[in-house]
Write a protein that holds these residues in place. Structure first.
Motif, PDB file in Angstrom:
ATOM      1  N   LEU A  53      47.497  37.572  38.624  1.00 37.43           N
ATOM      2  CA  LEU A  53      45.787  38.032  39.597  1.00 37.43           C
ATOM      3  C   LEU A  53      45.418  36.933  40.829  1.00 37.43           C
ATOM      4  O   LEU A  53      45.320  36.251  40.273  1.00 37.43           O
TER       5      LEU A  53
ATOM      6  N   THR B  19      42.025  49.450  43.282  1.00 38.00           N
ATOM      7  CA  THR B  19      41.186  48.026  41.862  1.00 38.00           C
ATOM      8  C   THR B  19      39.886  48.292  41.700  1.00 38.00           C
ATOM      9  O   THR B  19      38.770  48.808  42.612  1.00 38.00           O
TER      10      THR B  19
ATOM     11  N   GLY C 139      38.436  38.769  40.833  1.00 38.42           N
ATOM     12  CA  GLY C 139      40.095  39.609  41.075  1.00 38.42           C
ATOM     13  C   GLY C 139      40.120  40.156  41.252  1.00 38.42           C
ATOM     14  O   GLY C 139      39.338  41.528  40.864  1.00 38.42           O
TER      15      GLY C 139
ATOM     16  N   LEU D 129      41.948  43.993  39.848  1.00 39.53           N
ATOM     17  CA  LEU D 129      42.596  44.941  39.029  1.00 39.53           C
ATOM     18  C   LEU D 129      43.468  46.581  39.129  1.00 39.53           C
ATOM     19  O   LEU D 129      42.079  46.781  39.221  1.00 39.53           O
TER      20      LEU D 129
END
Length: 546
Positions: free
Chosen positions: A118, A332, A287, A289
């Protein structure tokens, strides 16, 4: 005069004839349509005649015009797209294998835990970040630190001149004086009551006043403590000469000054942020996801963090938080990894690369990325067989995540199989040349006799690239040299610098609007690497032409 009625009668007869002709034609058309719906043979006859008519217009009778609705075509396309490709066998001579440079490698099992890569951004540990404010209203008379300075807890960072502080000290001295007088009066009254010179009612009244003055002193002391005066400083406050109008602002924790809004002469109050101090001994790497990966990561998963600035430094941490909400724009959820930053190498805002343990892919077969070929929307590999000699089986596979130069195979292979790792393009071309696997087998539209383009042409290579916060995904794309290609870029983040993409070697530069697919058509003329990057040159990728 006598010819006029005769002319009108003639026109009347002609009109009646035309109406009758139209009615008869409509009736016949209705009869043919009804017969076509109930009589398959008649339907076939109608289609044959329609085909003859198309042939007269130089159109193939077995292919409908572009845009014509074809009942059942969509179902057939869906069925073709979901039907697995059958294995085919390609046999080569020993000389052909050597000429093609074919190399094989055994399918390996990813014995270590799979990893999910990521892009991330370094951010401050918000639990160790504090905005410094003044406890009293007033005017800044001194600023002791600059942006980027390191401070320790309790270190004075600014001085504030505050009439409010002076007034609070004056109030404290007044309350102490009144309390002293009330205390002496209470002692006198208690002696008078002992000798019978004062009543108990008077004593009770004076005791109540004494309590009021004692409470007032403690309230004034608490105000001074709130304003930042310590116990020792308050104890020394005896007379008006001890009153000060300046209060020092201390650092609440050790760290680095990352923001400074304070300048001498600024009027402030307790809501004014003067500085921001951050303890950088630990930082967060945040990050994004994707939804499809939610089942692969959980809080507590092991993660490693690397940066382009320090490629040899790998920082270990664990996933400490996954946002329960997803962004409606990027689909995300924020993922947070906390890592130690003892040498202060990680700076806020740096791009980082996170490798998070993938709990769903332990033990999955992996093959080199060069072993995979793309047929339309399918991926295939070539298995080397011991018998007969020189036999290779083309098999459809379903891919998982990428790990370096390898790719995980979710379905189609098993540990112990042997696949072709170099020379797969030659095998694909040989299979197509022999007609063992036509393009229609991998393209459901071609299987229906339809084409996505107006004119027949070489099927273009396609690749989709997602543009995230800190990287292209994938960052390396493998294409065939000399074959037209289409790259589709989709920017899924509003926090990236990649608002445009550039292919310098081909003179291509395109804007990347948020969440809009942007297609770039070009042809890699020869084998080699073709670079692409964002407009600022910070995010980079490579097209490998073979």
């Amino acid at each position: 005069m006598n010819n006029a009625p005769t002319g009108r009668r003639q026109w009347f007869v002609v009109a009646i004839g035309a109406v009758v002709f139209i009615a008869v034609g409509a009736t016949g058309a209705w009869w043919y349509m009804r017969r076509s719906m109930v009589d398959p043979a008649a339907s076939a006859t109608v289609r044959t005649r329609a085909g003859d008519d198309m042939a007269g217009m130089n159109m193939p009778s077995d292919r409908a015009p572009a845009g014509m609705n074809m009942p059942g075509a969509a179902d057939a396309v869906d069925k073709a797209a979901t039907t697995p490709l059958a294995d085919i066998t390609i046999t080569l001579t020993k000389e052909a294998i050597q000429r093609a440079g074919i190399e094989v490698t055994p399918v390996r099992t990813d014995t270590t835990a799979g990893t999910l890569r990521l892009p991330g951004v370094v951010e401050a540990n918000e639990y160790r970040q504090v905005a410094i404010t003044s406890l009293v209203a007033g005017r800044l008379t001194r600023v002791a630190v600059a942006l980027g300075d390191r401070v320790t807890r309790g270190q004075v960072v600014a001085d504030v001149y505050s009439p409010e502080l002076a007034a609070a000290q004056t109030q404290y001295l007044n309350m102490r004086a009144e309390f002293g007088a009330a205390h002496q009066e209470l002692q006198r009254t208690e002696r008078l009551v002992e000798i019978g010179a004062a009543s108990k009612q008077e004593l009770e009244r004076i005791r109540a006043q004494h309590t009021v003055h004692a409470t007032g002193v403690e309230g004034a002391r608490a105000t001074l403590t709130l304003f930042g005066l310590g116990s020792a400083r308050i104890a020394r406050l005896r007379t008006a000469a001890d009153i000060t109008s300046t209060v020092s602002v201390p650092a609440p924790l050790s760290g680095v000054i990352t923001k400074r809004q304070a300048n001498v002469g600024l009027n402030v109050d307790p809501s004014t942020e003067l500085f921001t101090v951050v303890d950088l001994s630990t930082v967060w790497v945040i990050g994004a996801l994707y939804e499809r990966d939610f089942s692969r990561v959980s809080v507590g998963s092991t993660a490693s963090v690397t940066t382009a600035a320090y490629p040899g430094v790998v920082l270990q941490g664990k996933v400490s938080y996954i946002d329960p909400q997803i962004s409606p724009e990027t689909r995300t959820a924020a993922l947070r990894v906390e890592v130690a930053n003892r040498d202060q190498q990680l700076r806020l805002g740096m791009y980082a690369d996170m490798s998070v343990e993938d709990r769903a892919t332990t033990g999955v077969p992996i093959v080199p990325r060069t072993a995979v070929q793309t047929l339309g929307s399918r991926q295939v590999v070539y298995l080397a067989k011991s018998t007969p000699a020189g036999a290779f089986v083309e098999r459809e596979v379903r891919l998982g995540g990428r790990t370096g130069d390898d790719v995980q195979v979710i379905a189609g292979l098993a540990p112990g199989d042997t696949v072709v790792s170099e020379g797969t393009f030659y095998l694909r071309a040989e299979g197509e040349r022999r007609g063992l696997r036509s393009g229609a087998a991998a393209d459901p539209h071609a299987a229906m006799g339809m084409s996505s383009t107006a004119t027949p042409s070489v099927e273009p290579q396609t690749a989709s690239i997602s543009v995230g916060d800190a990287a292209f995904d994938p960052a390396v794309v493998t294409l065939r040299a000399g074959v037209p290609a289409r790259l589709t870029f989709t920017r899924v983040s509003d926090k990236t610098c990649a608002t445009e993409v550039v292919l310098p070697a081909h003179g291509i530069k395109r804007a990347l609007p948020l969440n809009q697919a942007v297609a770039i058509d070009f042809t890699p003329q020869k084998a080699g690497d073709v670079a692409f990057a964002c407009g600022m040159g910070m995010l980079k990728g490579t097209i490998v032409a073979r």
